[in-house]
Design an enzyme around this catalytic site. Structure first.
Site, PDB file in Angstrom:
ATOM      1  N   HIS A 406      -2.831  15.830 -11.848  1.00  0.00           N
ATOM      2  CA  HIS A 406      -3.201  15.321 -10.620  1.00  0.00           C
ATOM      3  C   HIS A 406      -3.370  14.059 -10.303  1.00  0.00           C
ATOM      4  O   HIS A 406      -2.569  13.205  -9.360  1.00  0.00           O
ATOM      5  CB  HIS A 406      -4.642  16.146 -10.154  1.00  0.00           C
ATOM      6  CG  HIS A 406      -4.923  15.844  -8.740  1.00  0.00           C
ATOM      7  ND1 HIS A 406      -4.819  16.925  -7.672  1.00  0.00           N
ATOM      8  CD2 HIS A 406      -5.721  14.869  -8.162  1.00  0.00           C
ATOM      9  CE1 HIS A 406      -5.091  16.510  -6.620  1.00  0.00           C
ATOM     10  NE2 HIS A 406      -5.935  15.160  -6.725  1.00  0.00           N
ATOM     11  N   GLU A 407      -4.097  13.454 -11.288  1.00  0.00           N
ATOM     12  CA  GLU A 407      -4.500  11.714 -11.147  1.00  0.00           C
ATOM     13  C   GLU A 407      -3.270  11.094 -11.148  1.00  0.00           C
ATOM     14  O   GLU A 407      -2.991   9.849 -10.643  1.00  0.00           O
ATOM     15  CB  GLU A 407      -5.416  11.297 -12.028  1.00  0.00           C
ATOM     16  CG  GLU A 407      -7.015  11.770 -11.092  1.00  0.00           C
ATOM     17  CD  GLU A 407      -7.247  11.899  -9.879  1.00  0.00           C
ATOM     18  OE1 GLU A 407      -7.034  10.916  -9.336  1.00  0.00           O
ATOM     19  OE2 GLU A 407      -8.023  12.833  -9.460  1.00  0.00           O
ATOM     20  N   HIS A 410      -0.831  10.798  -8.423  1.00  0.00           N
ATOM     21  CA  HIS A 410      -1.272   9.702  -7.469  1.00  0.00           C
ATOM     22  C   HIS A 410      -0.723   8.463  -8.032  1.00  0.00           C
ATOM     23  O   HIS A 410      -0.095   7.647  -7.184  1.00  0.00           O
ATOM     24  CB  HIS A 410      -2.685   9.576  -7.376  1.00  0.00           C
ATOM     25  CG  HIS A 410      -3.498  10.805  -6.578  1.00  0.00           C
ATOM     26  ND1 HIS A 410      -2.966  11.156  -5.169  1.00  0.00           N
ATOM     27  CD2 HIS A 410      -4.470  11.310  -6.709  1.00  0.00           C
ATOM     28  CE1 HIS A 410      -3.915  11.923  -4.658  1.00  0.00           C
ATOM     29  NE2 HIS A 410      -4.538  12.239  -5.832  1.00  0.00           N
ATOM     30  N   HIS A 413       2.932   7.944  -7.765  1.00  0.00           N
ATOM     31  CA  HIS A 413       3.075   7.720  -6.312  1.00  0.00           C
ATOM     32  C   HIS A 413       2.947   6.244  -5.764  1.00  0.00           C
ATOM     33  O   HIS A 413       3.708   5.458  -5.248  1.00  0.00           O
ATOM     34  CB  HIS A 413       2.286   8.464  -5.331  1.00  0.00           C
ATOM     35  CG  HIS A 413       2.419   8.644  -3.955  1.00  0.00           C
ATOM     36  ND1 HIS A 413       1.800   9.405  -3.005  1.00  0.00           N
ATOM     37  CD2 HIS A 413       3.440   8.062  -3.243  1.00  0.00           C
ATOM     38  CE1 HIS A 413       2.363   9.028  -1.794  1.00  0.00           C
ATOM     39  NE2 HIS A 413       3.263   8.489  -1.805  1.00  0.00           N
TER      40      HIS A 413
HETATM   41 ZN   LIG Z   1      -6.212  13.678  -5.248  1.00  0.00          ZN
END
Ligand SMILES: [Zn+2]
Length: 622
Positions: A406-407, A410, A413
C-alpha cells in the site's frame, strides 16, 4: 486533506522525484532511512530554515505588482515556488526526524517551525488570488499567452480564476478568514473529549484480566476471540458514549452549522457542493456512490452471513465484525515481504518494478517499530528534489506485507508524478491518492493466491481482502451517507441533536447490516457510533476512500489483462499527478466515477472473492 484552490499556500503535501543515482555501493539494509539526503545535519536544516524565512518578505513586496505584466507574474511565481519547495523539504525533515522519537521535544519544535514557515508564506502571499481575479480573465489569459515561462503555472492560475463565482469582496473575505478560528472548535472539542476527558470504564474479561475500554482498548479488544468478551467491550464502550450523547450532539451540530454558514456565504447550493468544489469533483460522484452502494448491500449481507458461518455464530451481531476469520501463522520477514511486493507488481511493467525495487531497497524507509516511534504507516513525498520516504511499523506478518504494498503504491505515485510534472503540478489530490495504493493491494492478493500453499492460507488472503472492502468501501460510504443527511437536515432548516443523530445513524447502520432481514443485528446502544468517528470533523472527506477503491478495482482489472496499452493508461494517470482536476484525470483514464460501472464492478469483485471462498469451504465440508 488540504484543498488546492489557491496555489502555493494550499498545494497538496505530496510530492516526490527524480532518482539521484547512487554512485556508492548500496548500504546494507538495516531498515533505517537516511535523512542526510534532505539535510546533511540538524544544523544544515536550521540554516536552510533561516534562509527560507528571509526570502518571505521579498515575496510580500510583490503585493500590488502582479498587474505589471506576465514577466513580473512569472518572476513572482518562480520565486514563490522555490520558497514553497524548500519549505516542504524542511517540513519533511522535521516530520520524519520527529516521528522516530516522538518524546524528543526538538522534533516537535522543528515541526512547528516548519509549519509556521508555511503559514507565514501563505499569509505573505495571500494577495495573489484576489489580485489575479481583479485583473480580469482577459488580462490573465493574455499574460499566459505572451509569457511562455508561465506555462507550468497555467493550471494553478486557472484554478484561481475558476474560484471567481465563490470569491467575495475583500472585506467579506477578511471576515470569513477571521471567522475560521472561531468555527474550528468542534474538531478540537471532539478530540479532547474522546481522548482525555471522558472517564473510560474498566471491565474484567473472562480470563480475569482487567481492561480499560478507552479508544485504544476498544480497538484492540473488539476482535477478541471470545464472543462474550467482545459483547462486554462493545457494551462498555458505547454505553459510555451514550452518557455524552447530548454533548457530542451539540458539538457535531455546531460543526455542521459552520459548514452550512460557509456554503451559504460563498454562494454554494449546498455544503456538499462547497466541499467538492475544492477539487472540482461533480456532486454526482457522491450521489452515484451512495445509490450504487445501497443497491449492492445484498453483497455486503452475503459477507456477513459468510462471516457468521465461519465464526460458527448462528445469528451474527455487530460485535462479530472484527475477529479474524482464520489465522495465519506464517512469518513474513521484511526481506521476504519486499520480494513479494516486487513480484506482485510485475504486471505494472519493467519501469515500475525497477523503480520500486530501487526505492524499497534504498534508505528511503524506516521499517521496524522502535521505542518512541510513531505508530502506523505513511508515505511522505513532499520533498520534490529528493524522493519519497516511507514510515512503517513492520511486524513480520501478512498485514505488514499488505501495508508495505500500500505505502509503496503511494511512493511510486509520487515518484512517477514528480518525474513527469513540474513541482507545482506534482502533488495529487486526495481523490486520486488512494488509487495507486489500493491497486497494489489488489495485485498483491492476486499474487498471494498463486503462492498459497494450502486452502486455509488462501482463505486467509481472501478473507483479508473482504475485510478491506467492508472497511474501506462499504463502511466509508455509510459514513458519507450520514454526513450528507445531517448536512441536508440543517440546510432544510431542521434541528439536530445527539438523539436525532443517533436516530439517523441507527437507521443507516441497520440498513447497511441487514438488521431488518436478520442478517446482522444491531443493538440500539451501538448506534452511538457516530460520536466516535473523528473523520466527521473533516468536511465530506471519507467518501474518497470508497471512490478510490472502486476506481482501483477497475484499474487493477485493466492492469491484470496484461495489455500494454491499458497498463500505460493507468501509469499515465499516476504520472499526471495534480496537473488537472482529479475527477477528469481518472475519467480520461477510462473510469467515470459519476457512473455506476466502477461501483458495480467492486460489488462483483467482492462476490467473486466470496465464490472462491465458498468453493474452498464446500471442498473442506465446512
Ligand atoms: Zn493510503
Amino acid at each position: 486533506m488540504l484543498k488546492r484552490r489557491y496555489f502555493w499556500s494550499l498545494l497538496i503535501l505530496t510530492a516526490a522525484v527524480v532518482l539521484p543515482g547512487r554512485s556508492e555501493e548500496m548500504p546494507a539494509d538495516d531498515g533505517v532511512w537516511d535523512l542526510t539526503e534532505l539535510y546533511a545535519s540538524p544544523e544544515a536544516w536550521r540554516e536552510a530554515l533561516e534562509e527560507t524565512k528571509a526570502a518571505i518578505p521579498h515575496l510580500a513586496a510583490y503585493r500590488g505588482r502582479l498587474g505589471e505584466g506576465g514577466a513580473v507574474l512569472q518572476t513572482f511565481m518562480d520565486e514563490g515556488t522555490a520558497v514553497l519547495k524548500e519549505a516542504y523539504r524542511l517540513l519533511v525533515y522535521a516530520t520524519l526526524s520527529g516521528d522516530i522519537n516522538v518524546a524528543d521535544s526538538t522534533g516537535s519544535e522543528r515541526r512547528s517551525q516548519a509549519q509556521q514557515l508555511l503559514t507565514d508564506l501563505s499569509a505573505a502571499t495571500s494577495f495573489q488570488s484576489p489580485e489575479l481575479l481583479s485583473l480580469g480573465d482577459d488580462r490573465v489569459y493574455s499574460y499566459l499567452h505572451d509569457t511562455p515561462g508561465l506555462a507550468d503555472y497555467r493550471y494553478q492560475i486557472e484554478e484561481v480564476l475558476r474560484g471567481r463565482p465563490h470569491t467575495l469582496s475583500e472585506e467579506a473575505e477578511e471576515i470569513l478568514a477571521n471567522a475560521s478560528s472561531a468555527t474550528s472548535g468542534p474538531r478540537d472539542v471532539h478530540s479532547i473529549l474522546s481522548n482525555s476527558d471522558i472517564p473510560w470504564p474498566t471491565i474484567v474479561l473472562k480470563d480475569g484480566t482487567a481492561a480499560t475500554i478507552d479508544q485504544a482498548g476498544y480497538r484492540k479488544l473488539r476482535a477478541l476471540p471470545d464472543r462474550d468478551d467482545r459483547k462486554a467491550v462493545f457494551d462498555a464502550f458505547w454505553s459510555t458514549y451514550k452518557t455524552f450523547e447530548a454533548t457530542f450532539g451539540a458539538n457535531y451540530s455546531s460543526k455542521v452549522k459552520a459548514d452550512v454558514f460557509y456554503a451559504k456565504s460563498r454562494k454554494y447550493d449546498s455544503s456538499l457542493a462547497r466541499a467538492l468544489d475544492g477539487a472540482n469533483i461533480p456532486t454526482e460522484v457522491y450521489h452515484t456512490l451512495l445509490a450504487e452502494v445501497d443497491a449492492s448491500l445484498p453483497t455486503l449481507h452475503r459477507y456477513f452471513r459468510l462471516r457468521g458461518r465461519m465464526l460458527g455464530v448462528d445469528q451474527p451481531r455487530y460485535y462479530d465484525i472484527y475477529p479474524d476469520l482464520v489465522s495465519l501463522d506464517k512469518p513474513f520477514p521484511l526481506a521476504e515481504g519486499k520480494r513479494i511486493v516486487e513480484a506482485a507488481v510485475v504486471p505494472l511493467g519493467e519501469d515500475y518494478v525497477g523503480k520500486l525495487t530501487h526505492g524499497i531497497n534504498s534508505a528511503w524507509m524506516h521499517a521496524y517499530p522502535s521505542k518512541g516511534k510513531r505508530s502506523g504507516a505513511y508515505m511522505f513525498g513532499a520533498a520534490y528534489d529528493v524522493h519519497p520516504y516511507v514510515l512503517m511499523n513492520y511486524q513480520d506478518d501478512y498485514d505488514s506485507v499488505s501495508t508495505l504494498a500500500h505505502e509503496w503504491g503511494h511512493a511510486l505515485h509520487s515518484l512517477l508524478a514528480q518525474e513527469s510534472q513540474p513541482f507545482v503540478n506534482a502533488g495529487y489530490a486526495t481523490f486520486t491518492a488512494e488509487i495507486a495504493s489500493v491497486v497494489n493491494e489488489v495485485l498483491l492478493l492476486d499474487h498471494m493466491l498463486e503462492l498459497a500453499e494450502s486452502d486455509d492460507e488462501k482463505i486467509f488472503y481472501l478473507g483479508s481482502a473482504l475485510e478491506g472492502m467492508r472497511g474501506t468501501y462499504f463502511r466509508q460510504a455509510m459514513f458519507a451517507e450520514f454526513e450528507l443527511r445531517t448536512h441536508e437536515l440543517v440546510e432544510d432548516g431542521g434541528a439536530i441533536s445527539g438523539g436525532k443523530m443517533t436516530e439517523i445513524y441507527g437507521e443507516i447502520l441497520e440498513r447497511y447490516h441487514g438488521h431488518d432481514e436478520g442478517v446482522l443485528l444491531i443493538d440500539d446502544a451501538y448506534a452511538l457510533e457516530w460520536a466516535y468517528i473523528p473523520h466527521f470533523y473533516r468536511n465530506f472527506y471519507v467518501f474518497q476512500y470508497a471512490t478510490s477503491m472502486a476506481a482501483a478495482n477497475l484499474f487493477a482489472d485493466m492492469v491484470l489483462t496484461g495489455e500494454k496499452e491499458k497498463v500505460d493508461t493507468y501509469l499515465n494517470l499516476l504520472r499526471a499527478g495534480g496537473s488537472d482536476h482529479p475527477y477528469e484525470l481518472v475519467k480520461s483514464a477510462g473510469v467515470d466515477l459519476a457512473s455506476p460501472a466502477p461501483y458495480r464492478s467492486t460489488a462483483a469483485r467482492m462476490d467473486a472473492i466470496m465464490d472462491q471462498m465458498e468453493e474452498i469451504l464446500a471442498k473442506q465440508g465446512r
